[in-house]
Enzyme design. Structure first.
Site, PDB file in Angstrom:
ATOM      1  N   THR A 438       0.965   1.810  -4.622  1.00  7.33           N
ATOM      2  CA  THR A 438       2.177   1.619  -3.840  1.00  7.33           C
ATOM      3  C   THR A 438       3.154   0.754  -4.636  1.00  7.33           C
ATOM      4  O   THR A 438       2.792   0.130  -5.639  1.00  7.33           O
ATOM      5  CB  THR A 438       1.896   0.916  -2.493  1.00  7.33           C
ATOM      6  OG1 THR A 438       1.613  -0.475  -2.737  1.00  7.33           O
ATOM      7  CG2 THR A 438       0.734   1.559  -1.770  1.00  7.33           C
ATOM      8  N   CYS A 439       4.390   0.727  -4.186  1.00  5.99           N
ATOM      9  CA  CYS A 439       5.404  -0.167  -4.754  1.00  5.99           C
ATOM     10  C   CYS A 439       5.807  -1.201  -3.711  1.00  5.99           C
ATOM     11  O   CYS A 439       6.962  -1.619  -3.645  1.00  5.99           O
ATOM     12  CB  CYS A 439       6.622   0.627  -5.222  1.00  5.99           C
ATOM     13  SG  CYS A 439       7.320   1.706  -3.956  1.00  5.99           S
TER      14      CYS A 439
END
Length: 718
Positions: A438-439
């Protein structure tokens, strides 16, 4: 048509000096205008597209707080351009208007535009985006292009804004005074301001399409264009580039070079492709877990460039890259065209959502690694517009960034979706690893989701349980090592990179599916992956070792009767050799393989050369042949009846004296140590070099039985 005649007459009575004083103040961005070219506005089509984007992402307010009503109908655009620069301008304008939505609405109300004019609801979004651009260029008149076809709605809104520019500038000044801010930029939340500052200096990341060009060729191409290779691009204003420490095929450029880079052939020909570093970290983690023929399943890829990068990294394998989540088959031709331009050949699109895909789907039986890129808040990204253009995320992604945060309820909804996708990925019994990336900077979307999925994983399926594995990426700093102590890979948002979270879940391979090394090599050779390497043909020495081991193993384990016969035969031959050694006085020689000696003594090839009459019979056993099989627990045997010469040799023998009158007993009395040979360079093979059997008894002569004849000193015949 807009009803604005009265306001046009009223606005013309304002003093022009007021506009000059108001527009001389900094309005947005909080940056000095020195050295920055004045903005001249956008084309009409950019305003229309930006208004439609803003219409979909605007912040909806409660009925008590509504200042301006927005319609639901999008504006008609004359051209639907797919040019990335056109889209970037539209998204940037819409995102900027979204950040200042409250301020821009207040300015429109305070300047009396909305109460005094009749504005259709479907034009409200166009008013907002054009007002932001109007104040950003200090209320200066837009420069129109001669080649552009004007759009009537844009022309009407622009005329109305120009007629109210004094009132708009005054309303903006009062808003800044109210918030005690030098510009409307300083009215934004601090988190948003930090994000914008980081985005303005964030380096550009691009991966090399090794299917079209090698890294060395890219370096040389950039050097010819004036780019210099350095170790770090931070705070460097020159034309430089650096190689990323985590991904060997990723290059880093300073942010100010964006306009220069997009116009060179390397980017136009898809030899270099811009991509957020977090996506490159994800695909490289998958690559490190793959075997030659393992398939990959990509979930919520976002960007097709991420899919292409995964395909290029596995171009030399026989792997397939399955992509799920493409609902509309109408996009397939465009995607195939894009993949063809990039050079991808092993991508297969699945028109189902990941949750609806059966874990026992026959198409996915060879999938060993699942790459999960779930939709998340994405607040670790500094420049959300670039991220959307490259990742094709939902435009809701912009709404959270414009406010600098996300609501608790929405965060829980996202975390639940991520958990469901991760647990579904762990149900694929053939898969051996799941890469979750994820970011986001929120633990609720990262560590909490992974730990919960591991804790409540289904242990009743046939596969082994998943466990958390250390990062497969190189840790390049002490801070990264500290952040990865719990086996999670983290990168915090900074001036050089966006935030990133990555975890790897692996499990033991099912023992029933274990494959030997020979099977893997044979499978690779059958698929043509080992060019020029013949694995089916082993060397002669390896064949002999294998045959001898196989024969011994079979004799010892499968056939006891044959083993007993071999043992009796060896004992009998050993006794015979012992009796022979008692009759002949000679120094001990290496033990011979009696089984092979006995067998070879009874075999004779019909095409052998005749023995030379001058050669005595004791040369028997001195010319070894190459046996077919060699048993590991015996010394190398020396066959008796024949010799297969590996090299042409010449054997020189001493003069032979035959003082015996009786031909009897020569073989048993003449010691073999009286034979002296000299090895010389290869020459033509003489008949005397191949004595293969004893002379006939008619040619034998008796020899004295005295010890002196046995101890006669040798003479060398040169």
């Amino acid at each position: 048509m807009l009803n604005s005649t009265g306001e046009l007459e009223f606005s013309n009575e304002e003093d022009p000096e007021i506009i000059s004083q108001l527009t001389s103040l900094p309005l947005s961005g909080g940056k000095s205008s020195a050295g920055v070219p004045e903005k001249t506005g956008y084309p009409d089509s950019v305003y229309v597209m930006a208004a439609n984007i803003f219409q979909g992402i605007r912040i909806e307010k409660s009925a008590q707080k509504v200042l301006i009503k927005y319609g639901n109908e999008p504006l008609r655009s004359l051209s639907e351009s797919e040019d990335q620069s056109f889209q970037r301008l539209s998204y940037e304008l819409a995102f900027s208007a979204l950040k200042y939505q409250d301020i821009l609405e207040t300015i429109l109300i305070d300047s009396c535009i909305f109460p005094s004019t009749t504005i259709p609801d479907h034009l409200s979004s166009l008013f907002i985006v054009m007002l932001y651009d109007f104040q950003d260029r200090k209320f200066q008149t837009r420069v129109l292009s001669d080649n552009e076809e004007p759009i009537s709605e844009v022309q009407e809104v622009e005329n109305l804004l120009n007629s109210f520019k004094i009132k708009l500038a005054a309303a903006l000044a009062r808003c800044r005074i109210k918030h005690d801010a030098l510009s409307i930029y300083h009215i934004l939340p601090e988190t948003v301001r930090k994000q914008e500052l980081r985005a303005s200096t964030l380096p550009l990341y691009a991966w090399i399409n090794t299917c079209k060009i090698s890294p060395e060729e890219v370096y040389n191409n950039l050097k010819r264009r004036g780019y210099n290779k350095v170790k770090s691009v931070l705070h460097i204003d020159d034309k430089v580039f650096a190689v990323d420490q985590h991904c060997y095929d990723v290059l880093i450029f300073p942010s100010h070079l964006k306009n220069d880079l997009i116009n060179i052939d390397l980017f136009k020909d898809y030899k270099l492709i811009f991509q957020d570093k977090s996506r490159s970290l994800a695909v490289h983690s998958v690559k490190a877990l793959l075997n030659m023929d393992d398939d990959i399943l990509m979930v919520n890829t976002g960007s097709w460039y991420t899919v292409a990068h995964m395909s290029i990294l596995t171009n030399n394998n026989t792997s397939k890259v399955f992509v799920c989540g493409v609902q509309s088959q109408a996009k397939d031709p465009d995607l195939k065209t894009l993949f063809t331009k990039i050079g991808c050949k092993n991508i297969e699109i699945l028109h189902e959502t990941f949750i609806n895909i059966d874990s026992k789907d026959h198409r996915l039986q060879k999938v060993k690694v699942i790459l999960l890129l779930p939709r998340c808040s994405g607040l670790g990204v500094s420049n959300p517009v670039e991220f959307i253009l490259n990742e094709h995320e939902d435009t809701e992604f912009l709404k959270d960034h414009s406010q600098g945060g996300i609501s608790v309820d929405k965060l829980h909804v996202l975390a639940q979706q991520q958990y469901e996708q991760l647990t579904h990925a762990m149900k694929f019994t053939k898969a051996q690893a799941v890469v979750y990336c994820t970011c986001s900077v929120f633990p609720e979307e990262n560590e909490a989701v992974v730990k919960k999925a591991l804790e409540f994983q289904d242990l009743g399926n046939k596969g082994q349980p998943y466990r958390l594995s250390p990062p497969v990426l190189p840790l390049c700093s002490l801070k990264e090592i500290q952040l990865s102590t719990d086996k999670f890979f983290r990168m915090e948002p900074s001036e050089i990179t966006n935030g990133c979270f990555l975890s790897i879940l692996t499990r033991e391979r099912d023992p029933s599916e274990t494959v030997s090394v020979n099977d893997v090599l044979a499978r690779a050779a059958a698929k043509g992956l080992l060019d020029g390497i013949e694995l089916g043909k082993s060397s002669k020495r390896e064949k002999k070792k294998k045959k001898s081991k196989t024969s011994l193993t079979k004799g010892a384990t499968t056939d006891n009767g044959i083993q007993m016969k071999i043992a009796e035969f060896l004992n009998r031959e050993t006794k015979a050799s012992a009796n022979l050694s008692e009759t002949v006085t000679k120094p001990p020689l290496p033990q011979k393989n009696t089984a092979q000696v006995g067998a070879s003594s009874q075999t004779r090839k019909p095409n052998k050369l005749a023995p030379h009459p001058a050669v005595p019979t004791f040369v028997k056993n001195t010319c070894p042949s190459r046996p077919r099989e060699r048993q590991t627990h015996f010394l190398r045997p020396r066959p008796e009846d024949r010799m297969v010469a590996l090299k042409p040799i010449e054997i020189v023998l001493p003069p032979v004296f035959m003082p015996f009158s009786s031909p009897q007993g020569i073989r048993s009395r003449m010691p073999t140590q009286h034979l002296y040979c000299r090895w010389v360079a290869p020459k033509a093979l003489l008949p005397t070099c191949l004595p293969t059997h004893s002379l006939s008894r008619k040619e034998e002569k008796p020899k004295d039985d005295t010890p002196s004849s046995l101890l006669r000193p040798p003479r060398r015949w040169l």
